[in-house]
Write a protein that holds these residues in place. Structure first.
Motif, PDB file in Angstrom:
ATOM      1  N   SER A 159      61.844 -41.087   5.652  1.00 24.34           N
ATOM      2  CA  SER A 159      62.078 -41.430   4.261  1.00 24.34           C
ATOM      3  C   SER A 159      61.743 -40.220   3.388  1.00 24.34           C
ATOM      4  O   SER A 159      61.455 -39.123   3.885  1.00 24.34           O
ATOM      5  CB  SER A 159      61.194 -42.616   3.860  1.00 24.34           C
ATOM      6  N   ILE A 160      61.737 -40.441   2.094  1.00 21.21           N
ATOM      7  CA  ILE A 160      61.393 -39.371   1.162  1.00 21.21           C
ATOM      8  C   ILE A 160      59.968 -38.862   1.394  1.00 21.21           C
ATOM      9  O   ILE A 160      59.644 -37.722   1.065  1.00 21.21           O
ATOM     10  CB  ILE A 160      61.584 -39.843  -0.299  1.00 21.21           C
ATOM     11  N   TYR A 161      59.144 -39.683   1.996  1.00 20.60           N
ATOM     12  CA  TYR A 161      57.777 -39.257   2.330  1.00 20.60           C
ATOM     13  C   TYR A 161      57.812 -38.016   3.221  1.00 20.60           C
ATOM     14  O   TYR A 161      57.137 -37.021   2.963  1.00 20.60           O
ATOM     15  CB  TYR A 161      57.043 -40.397   3.031  1.00 20.60           C
ATOM     16  N   GLU A 162      58.599 -38.068   4.288  1.00 21.87           N
ATOM     17  CA  GLU A 162      58.701 -36.926   5.199  1.00 21.87           C
ATOM     18  C   GLU A 162      59.306 -35.703   4.501  1.00 21.87           C
ATOM     19  O   GLU A 162      58.958 -34.566   4.818  1.00 21.87           O
ATOM     20  CB  GLU A 162      59.535 -37.300   6.431  1.00 21.87           C
ATOM     21  N   VAL A 163      60.208 -35.951   3.565  1.00 21.37           N
ATOM     22  CA  VAL A 163      60.815 -34.839   2.814  1.00 21.37           C
ATOM     23  C   VAL A 163      59.770 -34.149   1.950  1.00 21.37           C
ATOM     24  O   VAL A 163      59.663 -32.918   1.921  1.00 21.37           O
ATOM     25  CB  VAL A 163      61.989 -35.343   1.956  1.00 21.37           C
ATOM     26  N   LEU A 164      58.970 -34.932   1.235  1.00 19.94           N
ATOM     27  CA  LEU A 164      57.975 -34.361   0.328  1.00 19.94           C
ATOM     28  C   LEU A 164      56.907 -33.562   1.051  1.00 19.94           C
ATOM     29  O   LEU A 164      56.502 -32.492   0.592  1.00 19.94           O
ATOM     30  CB  LEU A 164      57.325 -35.472  -0.509  1.00 19.94           C
ATOM     31  N   ILE A 165      56.436 -34.077   2.178  1.00 17.71           N
ATOM     32  CA  ILE A 165      55.367 -33.371   2.881  1.00 17.71           C
ATOM     33  C   ILE A 165      55.904 -32.253   3.779  1.00 17.71           C
ATOM     34  O   ILE A 165      55.137 -31.494   4.377  1.00 17.71           O
ATOM     35  CB  ILE A 165      54.479 -34.324   3.711  1.00 17.71           C
ATOM     36  N   GLY A 166      57.240 -32.150   3.853  1.00 19.32           N
ATOM     37  CA  GLY A 166      57.848 -31.030   4.548  1.00 19.32           C
ATOM     38  C   GLY A 166      58.058 -31.196   6.035  1.00 19.32           C
ATOM     39  O   GLY A 166      58.363 -30.220   6.724  1.00 19.32           O
ATOM     40  N   SER A 167      57.941 -32.412   6.547  1.00 20.01           N
ATOM     41  CA  SER A 167      58.113 -32.612   7.990  1.00 20.01           C
ATOM     42  C   SER A 167      59.566 -32.888   8.383  1.00 20.01           C
ATOM     43  O   SER A 167      59.903 -32.858   9.573  1.00 20.01           O
ATOM     44  CB  SER A 167      57.225 -33.754   8.481  1.00 20.01           C
ATOM     45  N   LYS A 168      60.433 -33.175   7.391  1.00 19.49           N
ATOM     46  CA  LYS A 168      61.849 -33.396   7.662  1.00 19.49           C
ATOM     47  C   LYS A 168      62.691 -32.723   6.578  1.00 19.49           C
ATOM     48  O   LYS A 168      62.378 -32.820   5.389  1.00 19.49           O
ATOM     49  CB  LYS A 168      62.181 -34.897   7.673  1.00 19.49           C
ATOM     50  N   PRO A 169      63.790 -32.046   6.954  1.00 20.47           N
ATOM     51  CA  PRO A 169      64.699 -31.503   5.941  1.00 20.47           C
ATOM     52  C   PRO A 169      65.440 -32.627   5.222  1.00 20.47           C
ATOM     53  O   PRO A 169      65.740 -33.667   5.833  1.00 20.47           O
ATOM     54  CB  PRO A 169      65.654 -30.622   6.744  1.00 20.47           C
ATOM     55  N   ILE A 170      65.731 -32.407   3.971  1.00 18.27           N
ATOM     56  CA  ILE A 170      66.279 -33.473   3.133  1.00 18.27           C
ATOM     57  C   ILE A 170      67.626 -33.984   3.647  1.00 18.27           C
ATOM     58  O   ILE A 170      67.904 -35.185   3.589  1.00 18.27           O
ATOM     59  CB  ILE A 170      66.385 -33.010   1.659  1.00 18.27           C
ATOM     60  N   ARG A 171      68.444 -33.105   4.203  1.00 18.91           N
ATOM     61  CA  ARG A 171      69.760 -33.544   4.673  1.00 18.91           C
ATOM     62  C   ARG A 171      69.670 -34.522   5.840  1.00 18.91           C
ATOM     63  O   ARG A 171      70.591 -35.322   6.046  1.00 18.91           O
ATOM     64  CB  ARG A 171      70.612 -32.335   5.061  1.00 18.91           C
ATOM     65  N   GLU A 172      68.596 -34.454   6.592  1.00 19.98           N
ATOM     66  CA  GLU A 172      68.435 -35.370   7.726  1.00 19.98           C
ATOM     67  C   GLU A 172      67.986 -36.765   7.289  1.00 19.98           C
ATOM     68  O   GLU A 172      68.057 -37.708   8.077  1.00 19.98           O
ATOM     69  CB  GLU A 172      67.425 -34.798   8.725  1.00 19.98           C
ATOM     70  N   VAL A 173      67.529 -36.885   6.057  1.00 18.74           N
ATOM     71  CA  VAL A 173      66.969 -38.153   5.580  1.00 18.74           C
ATOM     72  C   VAL A 173      67.946 -38.901   4.673  1.00 18.74           C
ATOM     73  O   VAL A 173      67.940 -40.131   4.617  1.00 18.74           O
ATOM     74  CB  VAL A 173      65.625 -37.912   4.860  1.00 18.74           C
ATOM     75  N   ILE A 174      68.798 -38.166   3.971  1.00 21.70           N
ATOM     76  CA  ILE A 174      69.800 -38.806   3.120  1.00 21.70           C
ATOM     77  C   ILE A 174      70.763 -39.616   3.981  1.00 21.70           C
ATOM     78  O   ILE A 174      71.252 -39.136   5.003  1.00 21.70           O
ATOM     79  CB  ILE A 174      70.580 -37.755   2.305  1.00 21.70           C
ATOM     80  N   ILE A 175      71.022 -40.855   3.563  1.00 21.61           N
ATOM     81  CA  ILE A 175      71.943 -41.710   4.316  1.00 21.61           C
ATOM     82  C   ILE A 175      73.008 -42.286   3.379  1.00 21.61           C
ATOM     83  O   ILE A 175      72.759 -42.476   2.182  1.00 21.61           O
ATOM     84  CB  ILE A 175      71.201 -42.859   5.036  1.00 21.61           C
ATOM     85  N   PRO A 176      74.207 -42.568   3.907  1.00 28.03           N
ATOM     86  CA  PRO A 176      75.246 -43.170   3.069  1.00 28.03           C
ATOM     87  C   PRO A 176      74.959 -44.642   2.824  1.00 28.03           C
ATOM     88  O   PRO A 176      74.383 -45.323   3.680  1.00 28.03           O
ATOM     89  CB  PRO A 176      76.521 -42.983   3.900  1.00 28.03           C
ATOM     90  N   SER A 177      75.336 -45.127   1.673  1.00 29.80           N
ATOM     91  CA  SER A 177      75.266 -46.569   1.403  1.00 29.80           C
ATOM     92  C   SER A 177      76.585 -47.187   1.847  1.00 29.80           C
ATOM     93  O   SER A 177      77.469 -46.505   2.365  1.00 29.80           O
ATOM     94  CB  SER A 177      75.025 -46.829  -0.078  1.00 29.80           C
ATOM     95  N   PHE A 178      76.745 -48.490   1.612  1.00 28.41           N
ATOM     96  CA  PHE A 178      78.004 -49.151   1.952  1.00 28.41           C
ATOM     97  C   PHE A 178      79.054 -48.952   0.863  1.00 28.41           C
ATOM     98  O   PHE A 178      80.158 -49.459   0.969  1.00 28.41           O
ATOM     99  CB  PHE A 178      77.785 -50.656   2.196  1.00 28.41           C
ATOM    100  N   MET A 179      78.706 -48.208  -0.211  1.00 26.27           N
ATOM    101  CA  MET A 179      79.669 -47.875  -1.258  1.00 26.27           C
ATOM    102  C   MET A 179      80.131 -46.435  -1.089  1.00 26.27           C
ATOM    103  O   MET A 179      79.302 -45.542  -0.907  1.00 26.27           O
ATOM    104  CB  MET A 179      79.047 -48.016  -2.656  1.00 26.27           C
ATOM    105  N   PRO A 180      81.425 -46.181  -1.153  1.00 31.82           N
ATOM    106  CA  PRO A 180      81.887 -44.795  -1.161  1.00 31.82           C
ATOM    107  C   PRO A 180      81.272 -44.036  -2.334  1.00 31.82           C
ATOM    108  O   PRO A 180      81.032 -44.615  -3.397  1.00 31.82           O
ATOM    109  CB  PRO A 180      83.412 -44.928  -1.340  1.00 31.82           C
ATOM    110  N   PHE A 181      80.994 -42.762  -2.133  1.00 29.57           N
ATOM    111  CA  PHE A 181      80.465 -41.858  -3.152  1.00 29.57           C
ATOM    112  C   PHE A 181      78.989 -42.071  -3.464  1.00 29.57           C
ATOM    113  O   PHE A 181      78.440 -41.372  -4.305  1.00 29.57           O
ATOM    114  CB  PHE A 181      81.275 -41.950  -4.471  1.00 29.57           C
ATOM    115  N   LEU A 182      78.336 -43.037  -2.826  1.00 34.49           N
ATOM    116  CA  LEU A 182      76.926 -43.302  -3.123  1.00 34.49           C
ATOM    117  C   LEU A 182      76.060 -43.120  -1.875  1.00 34.49           C
ATOM    118  O   LEU A 182      76.193 -43.852  -0.899  1.00 34.49           O
ATOM    119  CB  LEU A 182      76.749 -44.731  -3.662  1.00 34.49           C
ATOM    120  N   ASN A 183      75.176 -42.117  -1.930  1.00 36.05           N
ATOM    121  CA  ASN A 183      74.178 -41.887  -0.889  1.00 36.05           C
ATOM    122  C   ASN A 183      72.795 -42.218  -1.426  1.00 36.05           C
ATOM    123  O   ASN A 183      72.595 -42.283  -2.648  1.00 36.05           O
ATOM    124  CB  ASN A 183      74.204 -40.436  -0.407  1.00 36.05           C
TER     125      ASN A 183
END
Length: 276
Positions: A72-96
């Motif tokens: 989640s964003i927790y891992e992004v903030l503390i630097g253990s995961k790159p942001i692109r690996e955590v962003i996920i698509p929603s069920f709506m086009p154009f919305l992540n």
């Protein structure tokens, strides 16, 4: 189900990667409802949208049917995961979505000793901001380090204000925090607008509060008003934005109008006739 909303003709410029924080330290003012539904309405207009959930309660995440997501964003903030690996698509086009979970509760403690702790989110979002038209951040109902990170990363702040007693209570503290952020971390931060929520046309109190807010904030107040609407209140329990839960409800019309007005304020629509 796919929903496409055509707001109007006459798009006159593109703004890439504008970051808007939805903030109010008071709970129950429609902050998360607004974050979810302005994101969905802009996505329906075929704008590339990223909804960032930086609230440990993770209501924006669950409001889009994303529950207990790790990382989640927790891992992004503390630097253990790159942001692109955590962003996920929603069920709506154009919305992540950059989701949250309960682990974020401990993030503020871990961030205290980190270098540039107030700008961690800004640094992470800088990697992907040009891939989106708008990035919408949903904050916790407090003015702690997570909200400070959101404000430091943002171009502007959207402030929901409920049309109820004590509506203006605590807003002075929020405005003071915005000024502190401008002075110390983000000099270009501005107020995107003040949004009147939970408006009940039957109550004189709602009218009085709206008048007071307009007197206090002037032209910063959005013309669009979010009315009390049962369908709007029900939608999160189904994990859907109001556009997908009931596209013909007054709540859906209100948020489509708000998205139109936001696009107009940013030079992307010629004229908007808001729903009220």
């Amino acid at each position: 189900m796919k929903v496409k909303v055509v707001f109007s003709e006459g798009q006159i410029q593109e703004i890439m990667g504008k970051i808007i924080t939805v903030a109010n330290q008071k709970g129950g003012v429609g902050k998360t409802t607004t974050a979810i539904n302005i994101s969905a309405s802009l996505a329906a207009a075929e704008k590339q949208i990223l909804l960032v959930d930086i609230d440990p309660q993770a209501n924006s995440s669950s409001g889009l049917s994303i529950t207990s997501h790790t990382p989640s964003i927790y891992e992004v903030l503390i630097g253990s995961k790159p942001i692109r690996e955590v962003i996920i698509p929603s069920f709506m086009p154009f919305l992540n979505i950059l989701p949250s979970n309960i682990n974020l509760v401990g993030a503020e403690i871990e961030m205290v000793d980190m270098e540039n702790r107030e700008k961690l989110l800004k640094e992470r979002l800088a990697e992907i901001s040009n891939e989106y038209d708008y990035i919408i951040i949903d904050c916790p109902p407090s003015l702690g380090l997570l909200t400070l990170n959101a404000l430091s990363a943002s171009n502007s702040v959207l402030i929901p204000v409920q049309c109820e007693y004590f509506a203006l209570e605590g807003l002075g503290q929020l405005l003071n925090t915005i000024n502190i952020v401008k002075q110390n971390f983000n000099p270009k931060l501005s107020i995107e607008g003040v949004l009147l929520t939970m408006f009940d046309i039957r109550l004189r109190l709602s009218q009085q509060v709206a008048e007071e807010v307009r007197k206090y904030f002037g032209e910063k107040v959005f013309k669009t008003i979010i009315h009390r609407n049962v369908r709007l209140s029900e939608a999160p329990s189904y994990g859907k934005p109001i556009l997908l839960y009931d596209a013909v409800s007054s709540g859906a019309k209100n948020y489509i109008a708000l998205a139109s007005e936001l696009l107009e304020r940013n030079g992307q629509l010629k004229k908007v006739a808001p729903y009220e």
